[in-house]
Design an enzyme around this catalytic site. Structure first.
Site, short mmCIF file in Angstrom:
data_model
loop_
_atom_site.label_atom_id
_atom_site.label_comp_id
_atom_site.label_asym_id
_atom_site.label_seq_id
_atom_site.Cartn_x
_atom_site.Cartn_y
_atom_site.Cartn_z
CE LYS A 185 77.26 -6.26 60.62
NZ LYS A 185 77.85 -5.09 59.98
C1 LIG Z 1 79.24 -5.70 59.33
C2 LIG Z 1 79.46 -5.54 57.89
C3 LIG Z 1 80.24 -6.43 57.16
C4 LIG Z 1 81.05 -7.53 57.81
O1 LIG Z 1 80.30 -8.43 58.52
P1 LIG Z 1 81.06 -9.59 59.35
O2 LIG Z 1 80.00 -10.62 59.57
O3 LIG Z 1 81.54 -8.96 60.61
O4 LIG Z 1 82.18 -10.09 58.52
C5 LIG Z 1 80.32 -6.28 55.80
N1 LIG Z 1 79.69 -5.27 55.18
C6 LIG Z 1 78.94 -4.38 55.83
C7 LIG Z 1 78.23 -3.32 55.07
C8 LIG Z 1 78.82 -4.47 57.21
O5 LIG Z 1 78.11 -3.55 57.87
#
Ligand SMILES: *Cc1c(COP(=O)(O)O)cnc(C)c1O
Length: 382
Positions: A185
């Site tokens: 992210k």
């Molecule tokens: C990465 C992601 C998640 C999950 O995030 P985590 O912190 O790994 O649980 C949920 N929704 C979207 C759109 C994502 O890209």
């Protein structure tokens, strides 16, 4: 095969100050949830115009807790895109509610709000939109629909920290907002997530939902009123998150510069369908977690797997964001099938995520564009 260093599709940028900060936390004697989490939550709240924020161990946990906070369970319907990460539909199913999958627009890959309105029934309790790749959904339309039908909104902003809508940050207004701090992210805590809520009452509820349902009694002993989960973020991770948040706006500005270079250099024959460039006049509102064009598979002699393998052989990593959630084995069991959501299914077939992260150089972007051009030229009909 490639003499150049491997270029992954995502890579976190961690600075020495953060690494030293982590060492300090490790030496401090307190490594799980404590003062660093308090600091991180305060910094996130400050970044989001003072709204209450609670840290959790992932965005997936935050989505589950958000659904529980809204009292959503069996009998409830929650509107969600299928063109999203599995986490949102999974958590809707996990709390016993029914995900109602709605198609997305082909270019923005965000919810089609006309289709959202058609999907609302007397059982609908919430809308759970994803801000795809960091491009906000139409927030005016989203909240107009939610107000009109008295629905909760749980924004999956896992890809959208630092994004804004008409100058206001995602998470700084609205109902509930979920962020992710996974390494792919725009900022990371290794693993981690956050849930932005409306008031102190909801924040206290989240504290219980993320930690066993525990409340403190006046005599200092503990009580449990419902079976809460175990979703707290350790201090080590929170220290990384604070170091990252301080640099988030710079990271996102760099992402926008790199994307501008992608748009400038991207090969044009055969032409891929390029992602939404951001809203006119509000381009800085897009935080560009992903750069994911759609491949012109109908004009190619190779499939997506071969396309990705050819880039991998050139030392370039790629990803898929996303498969269609309604066509997973899980949701086929709910009766879903091909042909329900044309844009979602087309994107799932054609999308490929190319490298994008702040430490990339313009030369890296040029290298990717050149490789994509070569692979498409070798593997296309004309
Ligand atoms: C990465 C992601 C998640 C999950 O995030 P985590 O912190 O790994 O649980 C949920 N929704 C979207 C759109 C994502 O890209």
């Amino acid at each position: 095969m490639s003499l150049l260093p491997y270029l992954p599709f995502a890579r976190p940028t961690l600075d020495e100050d953060t690494i030293a900060g982590v060492a300090e936390v490790l030496r401090s004697g307190w490594i799980t949830t404590g003062p660093q989490v308090k600091n991180f939550e305060a910094a996130l709240s400050h970044y989001l115009d003072g709204r209450p924020v609670r840290a959790l161990n992932s965005a997936t946990s935050a989505l589950e807790v958000a659904l529980q906070l809204c009292g959503i369970g069996p009998g409830a319907e929650v509107i969600t895109p299928s063109q999203t990460f599995f986490a949102a539909p999974n958590m809707i199913a996990k709390v016993g509610a029914t995900p109602v999958f709605v198609d997305v627009e082909l270019i923005s890959r965000n919810l089609d709000f006309d289709a959202v309105e058609r999907a609302i029934t007397p059982h609908t309790r919430a809308i759970m939109p994803t801000h795809f790749a960091g491009l906000p959904v139409d927030m005016d339309r989203l909240y107009a629909i939610a107000r009109q039908h008295r629905l909760r909104v749980i924004e999956d902003a896992a890809l959208a920290i630092g994004s804004s809508w008409r100058g206001r940050r995602i998470g700084s207004f609205g109902d509930l907002t979920v962020f992710s701090f996974h390494p792919n992210k725009n900022m990371t805590a290794i693993e981690g997530g956050a849930l932005v809520v409306n008031d102190a009452t909801e924040a206290r509820e989240v504290e219980m939902l993320r930690f066993h349902g525990i409340t403190r009694l006046s005599d200092g002993a503990r009580d449990v009123t419902f079976p809460g989960g175990k979703f707290n973020l350790p201090d080590v991770n929170a220290r990384i998150g604070s170091g990252q948040l301080a640099r988030l706006d710079a990271f996102n500005a760099r992402r926008r510069e790199l994307v501008a270079e992608y748009f400038r250099l991207f090969p044009t024959t055969p032409s891929c369908l390029l992602p939404h460039p951001g809203y006119p006049g509000d381009e800085a509102g897009h935080s560009w977690n992903l750069f994911a064009p759609l491949l012109p598979l109908d004009r190619m002699t190779i499939d997506r797997q071969q396309f990705r393998a050819a880039l991998e052989a050139r030392g370039i990593g790629t990803g898929i964001s996303y498969e269609a959630a309604h066509l997973t084995t899980l949701f086929r069991r709910y009766g879903h099938h091909e042909g329900e959501l044309p844009n979602t299914e087309r994107i799932a077939r054609e999308t490929v995520t190319l490298p994008l992260f702040p430490a990339m150089t313009y030369a890296d972007v040029e290298r990717v564009c050149q490789a994509v051009g070569e692979v498409l030229a070798d593997g296309s009909l004309q």
